[in-house]
Enzyme design. Structure first.
Site, PDB file in Angstrom:
ATOM      1  N   LEU A 244     -33.365 -43.607 -18.851  1.00 46.12           N
ATOM      2  CA  LEU A 244     -34.831 -43.621 -18.765  1.00 46.12           C
ATOM      3  C   LEU A 244     -35.289 -42.969 -17.462  1.00 46.12           C
ATOM      4  CD1 LEU A 244     -35.654 -47.101 -20.365  1.00 46.12           C
ATOM      5  CD2 LEU A 244     -35.601 -44.854 -21.461  1.00 46.12           C
TER       6      LEU A 244
ATOM      7  N   TYR B 118     -28.698 -25.415 -14.207  1.00 44.67           N
ATOM      8  CA  TYR B 118     -28.691 -26.175 -15.468  1.00 44.67           C
ATOM      9  C   TYR B 118     -27.606 -25.655 -16.403  1.00 44.67           C
ATOM     10  CZ  TYR B 118     -29.953 -27.226 -20.334  1.00 44.67           C
ATOM     11  OH  TYR B 118     -29.907 -27.588 -21.656  1.00 44.67           O
TER      12      TYR B 118
ATOM     13  N   ALA C  23     -25.077 -23.762 -15.831  1.00 45.98           N
ATOM     14  CA  ALA C  23     -23.724 -23.872 -15.262  1.00 45.98           C
ATOM     15  C   ALA C  23     -23.194 -25.298 -15.437  1.00 45.98           C
ATOM     16  CB  ALA C  23     -23.737 -23.489 -13.781  1.00 45.98           C
TER      17      ALA C  23
ATOM     18  N   ASN D 193     -35.523 -25.692 -28.546  1.00 47.49           N
ATOM     19  CA  ASN D 193     -36.181 -26.556 -29.530  1.00 47.49           C
ATOM     20  C   ASN D 193     -37.664 -26.676 -29.211  1.00 47.49           C
ATOM     21  OD1 ASN D 193     -33.908 -29.154 -30.619  1.00 47.49           O
ATOM     22  ND2 ASN D 193     -33.391 -27.090 -29.983  1.00 47.49           N
TER      23      ASN D 193
ATOM     24  N   TYR E  29     -44.620 -16.958 -16.754  1.00 44.34           N
ATOM     25  CA  TYR E  29     -43.763 -16.427 -15.688  1.00 44.34           C
ATOM     26  C   TYR E  29     -43.545 -14.919 -15.882  1.00 44.34           C
ATOM     27  CZ  TYR E  29     -42.236 -21.362 -15.043  1.00 44.34           C
ATOM     28  OH  TYR E  29     -42.160 -22.713 -14.837  1.00 44.34           O
TER      29      TYR E  29
ATOM     30  N   PRO F  60     -36.795 -17.631 -10.508  1.00 47.74           N
ATOM     31  CA  PRO F  60     -35.641 -16.938  -9.932  1.00 47.74           C
ATOM     32  C   PRO F  60     -34.481 -16.896 -10.942  1.00 47.74           C
ATOM     33  CG  PRO F  60     -36.397 -18.731  -8.498  1.00 47.74           C
ATOM     34  CD  PRO F  60     -37.164 -18.848  -9.772  1.00 47.74           C
TER      35      PRO F  60
ATOM     36  N   SER G   7     -32.304 -31.549 -18.171  1.00 46.38           N
ATOM     37  CA  SER G   7     -32.425 -30.447 -19.124  1.00 46.38           C
ATOM     38  C   SER G   7     -33.393 -29.330 -18.730  1.00 46.38           C
ATOM     39  CB  SER G   7     -32.865 -31.019 -20.487  1.00 46.38           C
ATOM     40  OG  SER G   7     -34.189 -31.499 -20.400  1.00 46.38           O
TER      41      SER G   7
ATOM     42  N   THR H 245     -26.097 -26.203 -25.190  1.00 48.14           N
ATOM     43  CA  THR H 245     -27.173 -25.217 -25.237  1.00 48.14           C
ATOM     44  C   THR H 245     -26.634 -23.793 -25.336  1.00 48.14           C
ATOM     45  OG1 THR H 245     -28.848 -24.199 -23.804  1.00 48.14           O
ATOM     46  CG2 THR H 245     -27.158 -25.442 -22.707  1.00 48.14           C
ATOM     47  N   ASP H 246     -27.473 -22.895 -25.852  1.00 45.20           N
ATOM     48  CA  ASP H 246     -27.100 -21.475 -25.876  1.00 45.20           C
ATOM     49  C   ASP H 246     -27.114 -20.854 -24.477  1.00 45.20           C
ATOM     50  OD1 ASP H 246     -29.871 -21.419 -25.472  1.00 45.20           O
ATOM     51  OD2 ASP H 246     -30.296 -20.031 -27.123  1.00 45.20           O
ATOM     52  N   GLU H 247     -27.732 -21.576 -23.511  1.00 47.22           N
ATOM     53  CA  GLU H 247     -27.896 -20.984 -22.185  1.00 47.22           C
ATOM     54  C   GLU H 247     -26.562 -20.800 -21.461  1.00 47.22           C
ATOM     55  OE1 GLU H 247     -31.331 -22.325 -19.994  1.00 47.22           O
ATOM     56  OE2 GLU H 247     -32.311 -22.993 -21.823  1.00 47.22           O
TER      57      GLU H 247
ATOM     58  N   ILE I  39     -35.027 -34.551 -27.841  1.00 45.42           N
ATOM     59  CA  ILE I  39     -34.209 -34.331 -29.042  1.00 45.42           C
ATOM     60  C   ILE I  39     -33.556 -35.638 -29.472  1.00 45.42           C
ATOM     61  CG2 ILE I  39     -32.332 -32.983 -30.059  1.00 45.42           C
ATOM     62  CD1 ILE I  39     -32.894 -30.852 -27.869  1.00 45.42           C
TER      63      ILE I  39
ATOM     64  N   LYS J 113     -24.108 -27.433 -17.779  1.00 46.72           N
ATOM     65  CA  LYS J 113     -23.814 -27.649 -19.206  1.00 46.72           C
ATOM     66  C   LYS J 113     -22.496 -26.943 -19.576  1.00 46.72           C
ATOM     67  CE  LYS J 113     -25.905 -29.484 -21.990  1.00 46.72           C
ATOM     68  NZ  LYS J 113     -25.973 -30.917 -22.421  1.00 46.72           N
TER      69      LYS J 113
END
Ligand code: NAD
Ligand code: TYD
Length: 354
Positions: free
Chosen positions: A34, A159, A161, A189, A216, A292, A84, A133-135, A12, A163
């Site tokens: 990087l 991830y 948690a 995205n 999955y 999981p 990410s 993020t929406d997560e 992004i 964020k």
């Protein structure tokens, strides 16, 4: 004028930097560690452009961040840098805590130290925009309303948690110190320059390589897909007009089950680059063990950003996914470049069963 972008060599961030410099002449200082996900090839078009200053380094490196701020005097810091990928966070959460939580803390702490030294006008104009993020909102059941900005935080993966923790720090810096912050929480995205460990680019790349397309569980998990250029335009809109201390949800009004996404990619490839044996790419779909703690559904209610700032996505899913598949077909060298040794190690670990 200048902005400081972190993580601007990732998916992004690089789209954002490329779009920014196509629209304005405002210099971008790009601080990126990087990692495996950051790729200088994403920014090849800017190789000789004096408006782009790429600095390899860590957002958690206080001395470096402090020196960059002092030298370039940016009017805004936009924090894209993060680990990410949910699956990687399950296998190794430590780097997520380090970069997403500790790194964001070090970055915003340096931003605050820089901000307090500015004169009144520069202090008022300064922005720290945190890309999230929406997560962080957790998982929805089938009939639940989409996430609004006041939805309770219920992150389920290391991830999300990490964020969520970074979002809280950013919020606290506004509340406690008055730092002029903005936070955006965006849905999934897709688009050009997307690293082929995430669903859509992985399917495009695996399909062409004749490899299995790993779905999955039952493939009925739902994500709300947004074309990356729309996310970038939303971030520019929030940077320009967002109310200080506010969060803005960004989404595509485009909920789809994973299996539908995979079918769409296969059908586009059948049309644009048919298999030599004229069979459909759908034959390569392989159902694999579920992730999981796999979140069942994400959906963004993006009415606030539309109401307050007039932003709406410009791309439909049909046009965006077609452009995306075509981009991967047109850029095989990019795919080859990013599939380094570490990429191959990841695929071997994560998909050992297929
Ligand atoms: P990405 O993994 O493609 O890129 C991340 C970039 O950050 C890479 O260039 C990497 O080198 C850099 N980076 C990692 N650790 C760093 C560190 N410690 N210091 C400096 N740079 C570092 O990620 P992306 O998909 O481009 O996501 C960018 C941001 O947007 C992230 O904060 C992510 O949480 C958020 N986001 C992503 C999505 C999505 O669908 N991809 C959706 C909503 C929000
Ligand atoms: P991903 O692109 O990793 O994004 P996120 O987990 O942040 O939403 O995955 C999108 C969806 O696709 C998610 O429900 C997991 C699923 N998925 C697969 O079914 N197979 C895969 O190989 C990958 C990478 C993801």
């Amino acid at each position: 004028m200048t902005i400081l972008v972190t993580g601007g060599a990732g998916f992004i961030g690089s789209n954002f930097v490329l779009d920014w410099l196509a629209i304005t002449d405002e210099t971008v200082v790009n601080l990126d560690k990087l990692t495996y996900a950051g790729n200088v090839h994403n920014l090849a078009a800017l190789a000789n452009d004096p408006r782009h200053v790429l600095m390899q380094g860590d957002i958690g490196d206080s001395e470096l961040v402090s020196a960059l701020l002092a030298k370039h005097q940016p009017r805004a810091v936009l924090n894209f840098a993060a680990e990410s990928h949910v699956d990687r966070s399950i296998l190794g959460p430590g780097t997520f805590v380090q970069t997403n939580i500790v790194g964001t803390f070090q970055l915003i702490e340096q931003a605050r130290a820089y901000w307090v030294r500015q004169d009144t006008a520069a202090r008022a104009a300064f922005r720290f925009l945190h890309v999230s993020t929406d997560e962080v909102y957790g998982s929805l059941a089938g009939n639940d309303p989409a996430f609004t900005e006041t939805h309770r935080y219920e992150p389920n993966s290391p991830y999300s948690a990490s964020k969520a923790a970074s979002d809280h720090l950013v919020r606290a810096y506004h509340h406690t110190y008055g730092l002029p912050v903005l936070t955006t929480n965006c849905s999934n995205n897709y688009g050009p320059l997307h690293f082929p460990e995430k669903l859509i680019p992985l399917m495009i790349v695996n399909a062409q390589a004749g490899k299995p397309l790993p779905v999955y569980g039952d493939g009925q998990q739902i994500r709300d897909w947004l074309y990356v250029k729309d996310h970038c335009s939303a971030i520019r809109t929030v940077l320009q007009g967002g109310r200080l201390g506010e969060t803005y949800n960004i989404g595509g009004w485009n909920e789809k089950p994973n299996l539908d996404i995979v079918h769409t990619v296969c059908d586009l490839l059948d049309e644009l680059k048919p298999r030599a044996d004229r069979q459909t790419y759908r034959n390569q779909i392989a159902y694999v063990t579920d992730r999981p703690g796999h979140d069942r559904r994400y959906a963004i209610d993006a009415r606030k950003i539309e109401r307050e700032l007039g932003w709406k996505p410009a791309e439909t899913f049909e046009s965006g996914i077609r452009k995306t598949v075509q981009w991967y077909l047109d850029n095989p060298q990019w795919v080859e470049q990013v599939q380094s040794g570490s990429y191959r190690e990841w695929v071997a670990t994560q998909y050992a069963q297929v």
